[in-house]
Design a protein around this motif. Structure first.
Motif, short mmCIF file in Angstrom:
data_model
loop_
_atom_site.label_atom_id
_atom_site.label_comp_id
_atom_site.label_asym_id
_atom_site.label_seq_id
_atom_site.Cartn_x
_atom_site.Cartn_y
_atom_site.Cartn_z
N ARG A 198 -6.03 5.86 -10.00
CA ARG A 198 -6.95 6.91 -9.56
C ARG A 198 -8.13 7.01 -10.53
N THR A 231 -10.69 4.82 -10.60
CA THR A 231 -11.31 3.55 -10.94
C THR A 231 -12.50 3.20 -10.06
N VAL A 288 -7.44 -1.46 -0.48
CA VAL A 288 -8.08 -1.36 -1.79
C VAL A 288 -7.20 -0.48 -2.65
N CYS A 289 -6.57 -1.06 -3.65
CA CYS A 289 -5.63 -0.31 -4.48
C CYS A 289 -6.09 -0.33 -5.92
N GLY A 290 -5.55 0.58 -6.69
CA GLY A 290 -5.90 0.68 -8.10
C GLY A 290 -5.60 2.07 -8.61
N LYS A 314 -12.47 3.49 -6.35
CA LYS A 314 -12.15 2.99 -5.01
C LYS A 314 -13.03 3.66 -3.96
N SER A 315 -13.23 4.96 -4.08
CA SER A 315 -14.09 5.66 -3.12
C SER A 315 -15.52 5.16 -3.18
N SER A 365 -7.97 2.66 1.25
CA SER A 365 -7.66 2.83 -0.17
C SER A 365 -6.24 3.37 -0.30
N HIS A 402 -7.42 -5.46 -5.58
CA HIS A 402 -7.02 -4.59 -6.69
C HIS A 402 -8.27 -4.23 -7.49
N VAL A 403 -8.48 -2.95 -7.66
CA VAL A 403 -9.62 -2.44 -8.43
C VAL A 403 -9.13 -2.06 -9.82
N GLU A 460 -1.38 2.24 -6.19
CA GLU A 460 -0.90 0.96 -6.75
C GLU A 460 0.50 0.64 -6.25
N ASP A 496 -10.26 6.63 3.35
CA ASP A 496 -10.16 6.90 1.91
C ASP A 496 -9.08 7.95 1.64
#
Length: 921
Positions: A253, A255, A249-251, A257-258, A653, A682-683, A656, A621
């Motif tokens: 900081r 956004t 799970v990327c994106g 993800k946690s 997590s 992608h988040v 990017e 995470d």
């Protein structure tokens, strides 16, 4: 004033409708209740003409009254109209009868009522009814005499009769008025009042800020406010379509993800969420994850996690002794008195039974014992060879059955039937009353009133006691400890009164005094004990997986040491001896051992969970906080050995950079992400619609313009979105402003001041010369202007920001000094200039009135005029200030804002008065 308890408002409104059922009163009450709604009351008085009195005056016009009434038409409205007409007709008859009577009507009616009650008491219902009918017929027969005392009494009775009918009709009217009033308030006045308030507010009604509770904004990680977005739906679809695997799970900081990982772990039947260490050590991380999995599984299976206590053995012994002493004391206080009283009550019947049956039982035992003794002597003396052979065969069978489970199975079957056995003993003990001739004759002589009283008291006690038991059940739909406490006194009173009636009534006392009753009571108690014993079961053996997890916890969290000592001496006087000591300590597990054992344990847990349709999720995470993408890839390379477990979903997590590396896998080379990750999610930052949905779930009054402001400042990043939404509330509290331009002005300038101060701190870390130090001076000048901003200096401030945003540092310093800056310093100056350009754009969009009209004109311009582009510009600032400037130029063209420096010194200030200098700008 709005009620503190909102749930009482509907009841209060119904009471008001019942008390005043007239159409005008109902409409007025519904109007007042609609004005108390938070989204309506918070907007009143914020703009001229939008006051409480203005809304009431507008809603009292025939236009809005007719519109509200038409919205509430239906069966309830027709029933109300019918009840209103019938009540008015009866009211007319009552008034006519009262006016026709020359004397007061109510003394006659009261005398007539008291006489009727006296006849009922003296003669009974039928005789009293006949007397009343005769009296009424006599009164009605005097119609031909239109004068005299009897004629006036007839009119008084007729008025009283109409009053009684009117009372019933009035109650029915009140009930129907309450029903129709609720519909009128819900469907009629409430939506129309909101519409009228929006009309009175004028342009941009949603720009008025309505204060509300901010619990959802103050608790960003509160689980009750999670809103499903596109990334969450995509991740759940992937989990549903793959049996196992590792998903990254990327994106950016912040956004969410946690939050996404927490939601997936919560939805899974077995999930573990761990944080990646900032300075990672693979062995320590694996030990921590191993412990979390063991603890989670033991807790999931309903067993107690072992406490690795640090207390001394003496303290643990003292605690255990104190706990046992309390248990023993409680048992002594309750058990010994109960046992003493029970023995005292049964002492006489037990002695009587012993006297009657002791000799018979002793003779029977002696007879059977003598028979067995004779048979044993016969076998011993060789007179019963066949019986001896049978005994040998029984001995062999018994010996061979030592490994069989049939004895325990037989005992288990008998134990399972203990409920039936106990119930049979209790029923037979109670049923023996029916076979007792003496008790049957005594029961036949009981008065029926006493029997009914005892029966009703017993049923009442049973019902109350049963309801209490139901309410005390943990899973009961109506469980409530308070209600159980309320029902306890009446249940106790019913039982005590039943016992009092049974003891004090002579006939029932004789039944209780029967000599066989103590024996019957013993049978009932014995049966109840056997039934209770049937519910007792041996504690099931601990499952193998739970035992393994418990052993792993001891091994991973403790250092175990075992010591054994042997010594021996010869008898005196030789004095020859020896001793030997051995100490065994556990060796800490190595990384390969941990990996193997962890994969085996997790695989067994997942295999068990999969059989029941459950999902196992391990979420890791904060991998993106390791520093660089190289360190994150090294971390994935180290933990790669524990990935790929059957039926286990890993969610990791990552930043990017790592996600981009996985996306371009094989182009032109392969790395650890190709073999470690199976898929990637992608988040992205939230869209404007998602941001509005998130803020609406956390605050009731953050309207669309304020959601757009927070979304534009944050760029759709969830963490910053909530922070800016809370800052909007803080700014409103500080300035006591209620208009969007005023709140946006202070908020944007405050954020810009903090950002420029941060850029100045970064610039201070570079080397400066006398010729380039003007750059720091220019930053300090801008920071001071922002910090000391007031309506008096607003035109100068905007002019300075405009110059810095379009011309950069050259607009405030010598152009030659700007050319001497280093590349790093020049990059920071360009970033600061682009950010000021973006902030000035937001200030010009949100700091002016007419946002709704200008937004519609910008949308008509094209794609650059979409409100979503403001957040895209904020996101572009994190990539490059130059591409962001190009995007901001397109936005300014769509919003009809100047691209070059504008002369703002002659523009009027947007603020009404200066609170610092007490003058108007």
């Amino acid at each position: 004033m709005q009620l503190t308890w909102k749930w009482l408002e509907p009841a209060r409104l119904k009471v008001a409708h019942f008390a005043a059922p007239e159409r005008e009163s109902i409409y007025a009450a519904c109007l007042d209740a609609s004005l108390l709604e938070p989204h309506v009351a918070g907007r009143l008085g914020k703009r001229p003409g939008a006051s409480h009195e203005a809304v009431v005056r507008e809603m009292q016009t025939s236009r809005w009254q007719t519109a509200a009434t038409e919205r509430a038409t239906g069966p309830q409205q027709r029933a109300y109209d019918k009840a209103l007409a019938s009540t008015a007709r009866i009211e007319g008859y009552r008034r006519a009868a009262i006016d026709a009577a020359e004397t007061n009507w109510w003394p006659t009616c009261v005398l007539f009522g008291l006489t009727s009650i006296g006849l009922v008491i003296a003669l009974g219902w039928l005789a009293a009814l006949g007397a009343v009918l005769v009296a009424v017929a006599a009164m009605l027969s005097l119609i031909r005499w239109p004068s005299g005392a009897l004629f006036h009494r007839r009119l008084n009775l007729l008025a009283g009769f109409y009053c009684i009918i009117w009372l019933f009709r009035r109650c029915r009217l009140g009930v129907r008025a309450a029903r129709w009033g609720a519909i009128l308030e819900t469907k009629g006045t409430r939506p129309l009042v909101g519409h009228v308030v929006l009309q009175l507010l004028g342009d941009d009604p949603d720009s008025v800020y309505v204060p509300s509770r901010t619990d959802g904004l103050r608790a960003p990680r509160a689980p009750g406010y999670v809103v499903s977005n596109s990334a969450m739906k995509q991740l759940k679809r992937k989990l549903d379509h793959i049996e196992d695997g590792t998903i990254a799970v990327c994106g950016p900081r912040g956004t969410g993800k946690s939050t996404l990982l927490e939601a997936c772990v919560e939805d899974a039947r077995f999930g573990v969420l761990v944080q990646a260490p900032a300075a990672y050590a693979p062995l320590d991380f694996l030990v921590s994850l191993f412990v979390r999995v063991c603890v989670q599984y033991i807790d999931d299976q309903g067993y107690t996690v072992p406490e690795l206590t640090r207390l001394s053995p003496m303290l643990r012994l003292a605690r255990t002794a104190r706990r046992r002493a309390r248990q023993l004391g409680r048992w002594i206080v309750f058990a010994l008195p109960a046992l003493a009283l029970f023995c005292l009550g049964l002492s006489a019947p037990v002695r009587a039974l012993y006297a009657d049956y002791a000799s018979t039982i002793a003779d029977l035992l002696r007879q059977q014992g003598g028979t067995l003794h004779k048979q044993a002597l016969s076998v011993w003396n060789g007179h019963a060879i066949g019986l001896g052979v049978v005994i040998c065969l029984v001995a062999l069978v018994w010996w061979h059955s030592r490994h069989d489970v049939w004895p325990a199975r037989l005992l288990g079957r008998l134990w399972r039937h203990s409920t039936f056995i106990g119930m049979t003993i209790a029923v037979v003990s109670v049923g023996s009353v029916l076979t007792d001739e003496r008790m049957r004759h005594q029961a036949a002589d009981l008065p029926k009133g006493t029997v009914l009283t005892c029966l009703w008291l017993f049923l009442l006690w049973m019902v109350l006691h049963g309801v209490r038991e139901v309410l005390d059940e943990p899973g009961a739909p109506l469980s409530g400890h308070d209600m159980s406490l309320v029902l306890r006194p009446p249940a106790t009173a019913a039982g005590a009164y039943l016992l009092y009636v049974l003891v004090t009534t002579p006939q029932t006392n004789q039944l209780l005094s029967d000599p066989d009753n103590p024996i019957r009571l013993c049978g009932v108690i014995a049966g109840a004990l056997i039934v209770r014993a049937g519910y007792w079961h041996l504690k099931p053996a601990e499952p193998a997986l739970v035992a393994r997890c418990r052993n792993y916890l001891y091994r991973l969290q403790t250092i175990q040491t075992t010591a054994s000592t042997w010594s021996g001496t010869a008898p005196q006087p030789l004095a020859i001896g020896g001793s030997h000591a051995t100490t065994v300590s556990t060796v800490p597990p190595t990384m390969p051992e941990l990996v193997t054992e962890f994969r085996e344990l997790l695989g067994d847990i997942a295999k068990q969970k999969t059989l029941f349709g459950d999902r196992v999720v391990i979420a890791i995470d904060e991998v993106d906080r390791l520093g660089s993408d190289t360190e994150a890839l090294d971390f994935l390379r180290e933990i790669k050995a524990i990935l790929g477990v059957r039926h286990v979903h890993y969610l990791i997590s990552v930043a990017e950079d790592v996600g981009a590396t996985f996306v371009r896998r094989g182009l032109p080379h392969r790395d650890v992400t190709d073999s470690s990750l199976d898929d990637i999610i992608h988040v992205p930052p939230s869209t404007l619609a998602e941001s509005h949905k998130i803020l609406s779930a956390r605050s009731e009054t953050l309207t669309e313009p304020y959601a757009l402001l927070a979304h534009s400042l944050s760029g759709g990043v969830l963490r910053d979105l909530l922070r800016y939404a809370l800052q909007i509330k803080e700014t409103q509290d500080k300035t006591q402003a209620h208009e969007l331009p005023d709140i946006a002005y202070d908020l944007i300038l405050e954020e810009l001041s903090e950002t420029l101060a941060g850029f100045r701190t970064l610039l201070s870390k570079h080397q400066w010369t006398p010729s380039t130090s003007d750059t720091l001076t220019a930053f300090r000048f801008l920071c001071n202007q922002l910090r000391d901003a007031c309506p008096c200096t607003e035109p100068e401030l905007r002019q300075a920001l405009d110059t810095f945003a379009t011309e950069g540092i050259e607009g405030h310093t010598d152009p030659a000094s700007g050319r001497e800056l280093t590349d790093e310093a020049r990059q920071l100056v360009d970033e600061a200039s682009a950010y000021v350009y973006f902030s000035l754009t937001l200030l010009e969009i949100f700091g002016e009135k007419g946002l709704e009209y200008r937004t519609s004109r910008a949308r008509a311009f094209g794609a650059d005029g979409a409100p979503e582009r403001l957040a895209e510009a904020r996101q572009e600032l994190a990539i490059s200030p130059y591409s962001a400037r190009t995007l901001i130029n397109g936005i300014r063209m769509a919003w009809e804002l100047p691209l070059g420096p504008a002369n703002r010194l002659d523009l009027p200030a947007s603020r009404a008065a200066c609170p610092r200098h007490r003058v108007r700008p």
